[in-house]
Write a protein that holds these residues in place. Sequence first.
Motif, mmCIF file in Angstrom:
data_model
loop_
_atom_site.group_PDB
_atom_site.id
_atom_site.type_symbol
_atom_site.label_atom_id
_atom_site.label_comp_id
_atom_site.label_asym_id
_atom_site.label_seq_id
_atom_site.Cartn_x
_atom_site.Cartn_y
_atom_site.Cartn_z
ATOM 1 N N HIS A 22 38.832 50.047 12.950
ATOM 2 C CA HIS A 22 37.774 50.235 11.957
ATOM 3 C C HIS A 22 38.029 49.404 10.702
ATOM 4 C CE1 HIS A 22 35.780 53.221 14.311
ATOM 5 N NE2 HIS A 22 36.836 54.019 14.325
ATOM 6 N N HIS A 23 39.284 49.281 10.327
ATOM 7 C CA HIS A 23 39.630 48.483 9.153
ATOM 8 C C HIS A 23 39.235 47.030 9.378
ATOM 9 C CE1 HIS A 23 42.058 46.616 5.987
ATOM 10 N NE2 HIS A 23 42.130 47.816 5.431
ATOM 11 N N ALA A 24 39.525 46.512 10.559
ATOM 12 C CA ALA A 24 39.167 45.128 10.859
ATOM 13 C C ALA A 24 37.657 44.939 10.915
ATOM 14 C CB ALA A 24 39.806 44.711 12.179
ATOM 15 N N GLU A 25 36.937 45.901 11.465
ATOM 16 C CA GLU A 25 35.480 45.784 11.535
ATOM 17 C C GLU A 25 34.829 45.844 10.160
ATOM 18 O OE1 GLU A 25 34.097 48.869 14.081
ATOM 19 O OE2 GLU A 25 34.806 47.892 15.908
ATOM 20 N N LEU A 26 35.334 46.711 9.307
ATOM 21 C CA LEU A 26 34.691 46.918 8.012
ATOM 22 C C LEU A 26 35.165 45.954 6.939
ATOM 23 C CD1 LEU A 26 34.682 50.801 7.935
ATOM 24 C CD2 LEU A 26 32.739 49.292 8.310
ATOM 25 N N LEU A 27 36.445 45.617 6.960
ATOM 26 C CA LEU A 27 36.990 44.777 5.896
ATOM 27 C C LEU A 27 37.407 43.392 6.367
ATOM 28 C CD1 LEU A 27 39.066 47.467 3.998
ATOM 29 C CD2 LEU A 27 36.766 46.647 3.522
ATOM 30 N N GLY A 28 37.353 43.131 7.664
ATOM 31 C CA GLY A 28 37.602 41.796 8.163
ATOM 32 C C GLY A 28 39.043 41.431 8.461
ATOM 33 N N ALA A 29 39.979 42.319 8.265
ATOM 34 C CA ALA A 29 41.391 42.014 8.536
ATOM 35 C C ALA A 29 42.109 43.283 8.975
ATOM 36 C CB ALA A 29 42.062 41.450 7.297
ATOM 37 N N LYS A 30 43.133 43.100 9.760
ATOM 38 C CA LYS A 30 43.942 44.248 10.184
ATOM 39 C C LYS A 30 44.780 44.718 8.994
ATOM 40 C CE LYS A 30 43.483 43.935 14.847
ATOM 41 N NZ LYS A 30 43.214 44.969 15.768
ATOM 42 N N PRO A 31 44.932 46.035 8.831
ATOM 43 C CA PRO A 31 45.707 46.538 7.686
ATOM 44 C C PRO A 31 47.209 46.439 7.942
ATOM 45 C CG PRO A 31 44.955 48.359 9.001
ATOM 46 C CD PRO A 31 44.365 47.121 9.615
ATOM 47 N N SER A 32 47.944 46.306 6.863
ATOM 48 C CA SER A 32 49.400 46.360 6.980
ATOM 49 C C SER A 32 49.814 47.809 7.218
ATOM 50 C CB SER A 32 50.048 45.835 5.701
ATOM 51 O OG SER A 32 49.735 46.684 4.610
ATOM 52 N N THR A 33 51.035 47.994 7.612
ATOM 53 C CA THR A 33 51.538 49.345 7.872
ATOM 54 C C THR A 33 51.496 50.181 6.600
ATOM 55 O OG1 THR A 33 52.974 48.465 9.586
ATOM 56 C CG2 THR A 33 53.495 50.656 8.764
ATOM 57 N N ARG A 34 51.876 49.581 5.511
ATOM 58 C CA ARG A 34 51.874 50.302 4.236
ATOM 59 C C ARG A 34 50.454 50.716 3.830
ATOM 60 N NH1 ARG A 34 56.021 49.215 -0.095
ATOM 61 N NH2 ARG A 34 55.548 50.848 -1.546
ATOM 62 N N ARG A 35 49.499 49.816 4.023
ATOM 63 C CA ARG A 35 48.115 50.141 3.682
ATOM 64 C C ARG A 35 47.582 51.249 4.587
ATOM 65 N NH1 ARG A 35 43.454 45.862 2.531
ATOM 66 N NH2 ARG A 35 44.561 45.880 0.568
ATOM 67 N N ARG A 36 47.896 51.181 5.883
ATOM 68 C CA ARG A 36 47.451 52.229 6.807
ATOM 69 C C ARG A 36 47.995 53.589 6.400
ATOM 70 N NH1 ARG A 36 49.878 50.892 11.689
ATOM 71 N NH2 ARG A 36 49.450 53.026 12.289
ATOM 72 N N ALA A 42 45.810 59.138 1.517
ATOM 73 C CA ALA A 42 44.680 59.365 0.611
ATOM 74 C C ALA A 42 43.593 60.185 1.295
ATOM 75 C CB ALA A 42 44.122 58.030 0.140
ATOM 76 N N GLY A 43 43.325 59.905 2.555
ATOM 77 C CA GLY A 43 42.317 60.664 3.280
ATOM 78 C C GLY A 43 42.665 62.132 3.392
ATOM 79 N N TRP A 44 43.900 62.415 3.753
ATOM 80 C CA TRP A 44 44.311 63.819 3.874
ATOM 81 C C TRP A 44 44.336 64.513 2.522
ATOM 82 C CZ3 TRP A 44 43.604 66.138 8.125
ATOM 83 C CH2 TRP A 44 43.780 65.490 9.339
ATOM 84 N N LEU A 45 44.738 63.801 1.476
ATOM 85 C CA LEU A 45 44.723 64.400 0.138
ATOM 86 C C LEU A 45 43.296 64.696 -0.322
ATOM 87 C CD1 LEU A 45 47.488 62.407 -1.765
ATOM 88 C CD2 LEU A 45 47.521 64.811 -1.097
ATOM 89 N N LEU A 46 42.368 63.795 -0.018
ATOM 90 C CA LEU A 46 40.971 64.044 -0.389
ATOM 91 C C LEU A 46 40.400 65.230 0.383
ATOM 92 C CD1 LEU A 46 39.661 60.392 -0.683
ATOM 93 C CD2 LEU A 46 39.789 62.086 -2.522
ATOM 94 N N LEU A 47 40.770 65.366 1.643
ATOM 95 C CA LEU A 47 40.308 66.532 2.403
ATOM 96 C C LEU A 47 40.901 67.826 1.844
ATOM 97 C CD1 LEU A 47 40.305 65.219 6.066
ATOM 98 C CD2 LEU A 47 38.355 65.632 4.575
ATOM 99 N N ALA A 48 42.163 67.785 1.433
ATOM 100 C CA ALA A 48 42.776 68.967 0.831
ATOM 101 C C ALA A 48 42.108 69.304 -0.507
ATOM 102 C CB ALA A 48 44.275 68.743 0.634
#
Length: 108
Positions: A22-36, A42-48
């Motif tokens: 999804h990252h590659a489709e939406l932003l055009g590049a594969k994410p680094s491990t740190r970014r993933r 961030a996603g889990w914190l926002l859900l909490a």
Amino acid sequence: MLLALLLTYAGFTALCLSMPRHHAELLGAKPSTRRRQGLALAGWLLLALSLWAAVAASGWSFGLVDWFAVLMLSALALVLLLPYRPRLAMALAGLSLLASPVAAWAQC
């Protein structure tokens, strides 16, 4: 309830972006491990935070019901937008993050 909706949509979008496909489709590049890892955290914190917002607005009994309803609604919106309007899905996530402080202030 609006704050919980905004936070869950942004959280699901961050979790979506933590996946390489999804990252590659939406932003055009594969994410680094740190970014993933950062996006997943961030996603889990926002859900909490959305759970906290729903419970703070309606109490534990109705807050959990509201939170599950908001989870389903935001996940459905993201799933329907991603294949057909991916840029709109990203724009709505950014807009929801910008509108969250306003919704938090209005909830108080």
